[in-house]
Design an enzyme around this catalytic site. Structure first.
Site, PDB file in Angstrom:
ATOM      1  N   LYS A 172     -14.304  -1.784   3.531  1.00 18.95           N
ATOM      2  CA  LYS A 172     -14.532  -0.403   3.931  1.00 18.95           C
ATOM      3  C   LYS A 172     -14.384   0.430   2.658  1.00 18.95           C
ATOM      4  O   LYS A 172     -13.282   0.665   2.154  1.00 18.95           O
ATOM      5  CB  LYS A 172     -13.517   0.032   4.988  1.00 18.95           C
ATOM      6  CG  LYS A 172     -13.887   1.360   5.601  1.00 18.95           C
ATOM      7  CD  LYS A 172     -12.770   2.330   5.344  1.00 18.95           C
ATOM      8  CE  LYS A 172     -13.061   3.754   5.513  1.00 18.95           C
ATOM      9  NZ  LYS A 172     -13.798   4.368   4.410  1.00 18.95           N
ATOM     10  N   GLY A 225      -4.412   2.977  -1.005  1.00 19.29           N
ATOM     11  CA  GLY A 225      -4.617   4.382  -0.668  1.00 19.29           C
ATOM     12  C   GLY A 225      -3.291   5.099  -0.564  1.00 19.29           C
ATOM     13  O   GLY A 225      -2.281   4.667  -1.129  1.00 19.29           O
ATOM     14  N   THR A 229      -1.672   7.169   4.960  1.00 17.99           N
ATOM     15  CA  THR A 229      -2.652   6.280   5.587  1.00 17.99           C
ATOM     16  C   THR A 229      -2.065   4.872   5.736  1.00 17.99           C
ATOM     17  O   THR A 229      -2.270   4.206   6.756  1.00 17.99           O
ATOM     18  CB  THR A 229      -3.958   6.230   4.759  1.00 17.99           C
ATOM     19  OG1 THR A 229      -4.404   7.558   4.550  1.00 17.99           O
ATOM     20  CG2 THR A 229      -5.036   5.444   5.452  1.00 17.99           C
ATOM     21  N   GLY A 230      -1.326   4.435   4.721  1.00 16.37           N
ATOM     22  CA  GLY A 230      -0.691   3.110   4.789  1.00 16.37           C
ATOM     23  C   GLY A 230       0.216   2.997   6.008  1.00 16.37           C
ATOM     24  O   GLY A 230       0.195   1.996   6.730  1.00 16.37           O
ATOM     25  N   GLU A 247      -0.959  -1.133  -1.174  1.00 14.12           N
ATOM     26  CA  GLU A 247      -0.900  -0.586  -2.543  1.00 14.12           C
ATOM     27  C   GLU A 247      -0.972   0.921  -2.380  1.00 14.12           C
ATOM     28  O   GLU A 247      -2.055   1.497  -2.249  1.00 14.12           O
ATOM     29  CB  GLU A 247      -2.077  -1.103  -3.368  1.00 14.12           C
ATOM     30  CG  GLU A 247      -2.120  -2.603  -3.523  1.00 14.12           C
ATOM     31  CD  GLU A 247      -0.947  -3.160  -4.302  1.00 14.12           C
ATOM     32  OE1 GLU A 247      -0.440  -2.451  -5.182  1.00 14.12           O
ATOM     33  OE2 GLU A 247      -0.527  -4.280  -4.007  1.00 14.12           O
ATOM     34  N   GLU A 382       3.015  13.250  -5.618  1.00 10.84           N
ATOM     35  CA  GLU A 382       1.943  12.655  -6.433  1.00 10.84           C
ATOM     36  C   GLU A 382       0.777  13.641  -6.518  1.00 10.84           C
ATOM     37  O   GLU A 382       0.121  13.916  -5.517  1.00 10.84           O
ATOM     38  CB  GLU A 382       1.481  11.356  -5.766  1.00 10.84           C
ATOM     39  CG  GLU A 382       0.445  10.616  -6.575  1.00 10.84           C
ATOM     40  CD  GLU A 382      -0.122   9.412  -5.832  1.00 10.84           C
ATOM     41  OE1 GLU A 382      -0.296   9.489  -4.600  1.00 10.84           O
ATOM     42  OE2 GLU A 382      -0.410   8.415  -6.495  1.00 10.84           O
TER      43      GLU A 382
END
Ligand code: NAD
Length: 481
Positions: A172, A225, A229-230, A247, A382
């Site tokens: 994706k 990502g 979202t993780g 990651e 971040e």
């Protein structure tokens, strides 16, 4: 306007719904193509295609699979110009780093083609009366969900390890940067990868990404990502107990000690902050500079940053292009605003360029904040953009505490001429990768974070391990009857 299609079961197809969405050139804001808007029906089709292709691919000998991966590496080299040109227009990567990035991809396929050959089995001779061997077997259908900051590198890292170990894949791509991934898959099949072993479903994260992450036909999700979202993927994947690698984000400290080689450290810092417009998970989020070097360091950094050529990515002379989208530019600008509001000293950049040709495109100028403190948002979160934040420190003990005072733990760097001190810092800092006096990334070196930067490794033998499940097979050697 070019209309792109997805790759499912070795065929170029539209979305089942027939719907598409636009891809933009971030340096000009021009539409460069229409991409299929995938949905659950397309994911279902891709899972069936991958399931059908899996048995034959996993039953190939390791040598056969490795030979195909070497051919893929050769084919990427042959198509390097096309891939780099596409990266320039679809991602805004300046010409030189775009070529440099593409030329790193074949190494990933070659490394995994070879490393996997000596990796798939092992004997455990713990008991002379029992014979036990371990067999590493592919997991099955792997969903590879990739971030937009480096879609070719992100996809190739995952693909080369997943394919070398005999898995079938569904990629994706990031919705704002699908084009290079579609080209990569075309190259894979041209090089001899059987149809259906790699499929691509384009579209948005909350539909395509989430359907893949919860799909009963998918055994593993390899995700790169953001942290949020993780967490969402971990939650939806739990129903079917998938293997996951995460990651995620980082806010990496760079510590420059009193005895550092300032020239070398400034050179590193410049690359770390502005390469790929700062949209790099390994980029430095916080510079901790010893008080005796602080003024000199910031001055030298700013002098070099001021000279950087920002602009048209197609121009050989350009050092830094735009950020990837209007939405991301807003996010970076919001951080810059918060830095000013919270009292950091803006010493360079911070303004959106308005003079042509930079009045079009999602440009953020190299930005430097001095007098940053640990509690400011720009130091804690971040930013993922071309913004460097400098913090002054005076004691080694304090700076280690400050470096570890983060929910993230992806990487860190330390600059010192005292090797023992460097190793002591490396032992104390909570991060998956520590660089002392210089950085390196490559297929041989494991990459993956501590804390909320995620879990699981990419690259190296440890990265291959993620794509296999281990079966222990026992023989009892006792003589009976
Ligand atoms: P993102 O989380 O928004 O998107 C990443 C991918 O997930 C995209 O393909 C997106 O479409 C998909 N996605 C979005 N929502 C989803 C959902 N609900 N379910 C499944 N998939 C979904 O991240 P981004 O903004 O593309 O990338 C930037 C982030 O990636 C930064 O935090 C950066 O640090 C991180 N990153 C980490 C590494 C690493 O190696 N640790 C490398 C590169 C980027």
């Amino acid at each position: 306007m070019q209309k792109y299609r997805m790759r499912i079961g070795g065929k170029w197809v539209d979305a089942e719904s027939g719907e598409t969405f636009a891809a933009f050139n971030p340096a000009t804001e021009e539409e460069i193509g229409q991409v299929p808007l995938g949905s659950k029906a397309d994911v279902d089709k891709a899972v069936v295609a991958a399931q059908e292709a899996f048995p034959a691919w996993c039953k190939k000998t390791q040598t056969e699979r490795s030979q195909i991966l070497h051919k893929v590496a050769d084919a990427i080299e042959e198509h390097a110009k096309e891939l780099a040109e596409l990266d320039i227009v679809s991602h805004g990567t300046p010409r030189k780093p775009a070529f440099f990035g593409v030329m790193g991809l074949p190494q990933m396929f070659r490394y995994n083609a070879e490393a996997s050959r000596s990796f798939m089995g092992q004997v455990i001779s713990a008991n002379p009366n029992k014979f036990c061997y371990l067999q590493r077997e592919p997991r099955g259908v792997c969903a590879l969900i990739v971030a937009w900051n480096a879609p070719l590198v992100g996809s190739s890292k995952k693909l080369s390890a997943a394919l070398a170990t005999g898995n079938a894949c569904i990629i994706k791509p990031p919705s704002i940067c699908s084009l290079t991934v579609l080209k990569l898959v075309e190259i894979l099949e041209e090089a001899g990868l059987p149809k259906g072993v790699v499929n691509v479903v384009t579209g948005f994260g909350d539909t395509v990404g989430e359907t893949l992450s919860s799909h009963p036909g998918v055994s593993m999700v390899s995700f790169t990502g953001s942290c949020d979202t993780g967490k969402r993927i971990m939650s939806v994947a739990s129903n079917t107990v998938k293997h996951l690698t995460m990651e995620l984000g980082g806010n990496n400290p760079c510590i420059v000690l009193e005895d550092a080689d300032v020239d070398a450290a400034v050179g590193y810092a410049l690359f770390s902050s502005f390469h790929n417009s700062g949209m790099v998970c390994a980029a430095t989020g916080r510079y901790y500079i010893h008080e005796k070097l602080y003024d000199e360091f910031v001055e030298r950094f700013v002098a070099k940053a001021r000279k950087m050529v920002v602009g048209d990515p197609t121009d050989e002379k350009t050092d830094m292009g735009p950020v990837v989208s209007a939405e991301h530019r807003n996010r970076v600008e919001d951080y810059i605003k918060s830095g000013v509001e919270q009292g950091a000293k803006l010493v360079l950049g911070g303004e959106r360029p308005t003079a042509p040709p930079l009045d079009k495109g999602y440009f953020v100028m190299p930005t430097v904040f001095a007098s940053v403190t640990q509690n400011m948002r720009i130091a804690r979160e971040e930013i993922f953009g071309p913004v460097a934040c400098f913090i002054k420190f005076s004691s080694d003990e304090d700076v280690i505490k400050l470096a570890n005072d983060s929910t993230y733990g992806l990487s860190a760097s330390v600059w010192t001429r005292n090797t023992t001190k460097g190793i002591r810092f490396a032992n104390e800092i909570q991060a998956g990768t520590i660089w002392i006096n210089g950085d390196i990334l490559g297929p041989e070196y494991p990459w993956g974070g501590y804390k909320q930067s995620g879990f699981g490794k990419e690259n190296s033998i440890l990265g291959l391990e993620e794509y296999v499940q281990v079966k222990a097979i026992f023989f009892d050697l006792a003589e009976r009857g």
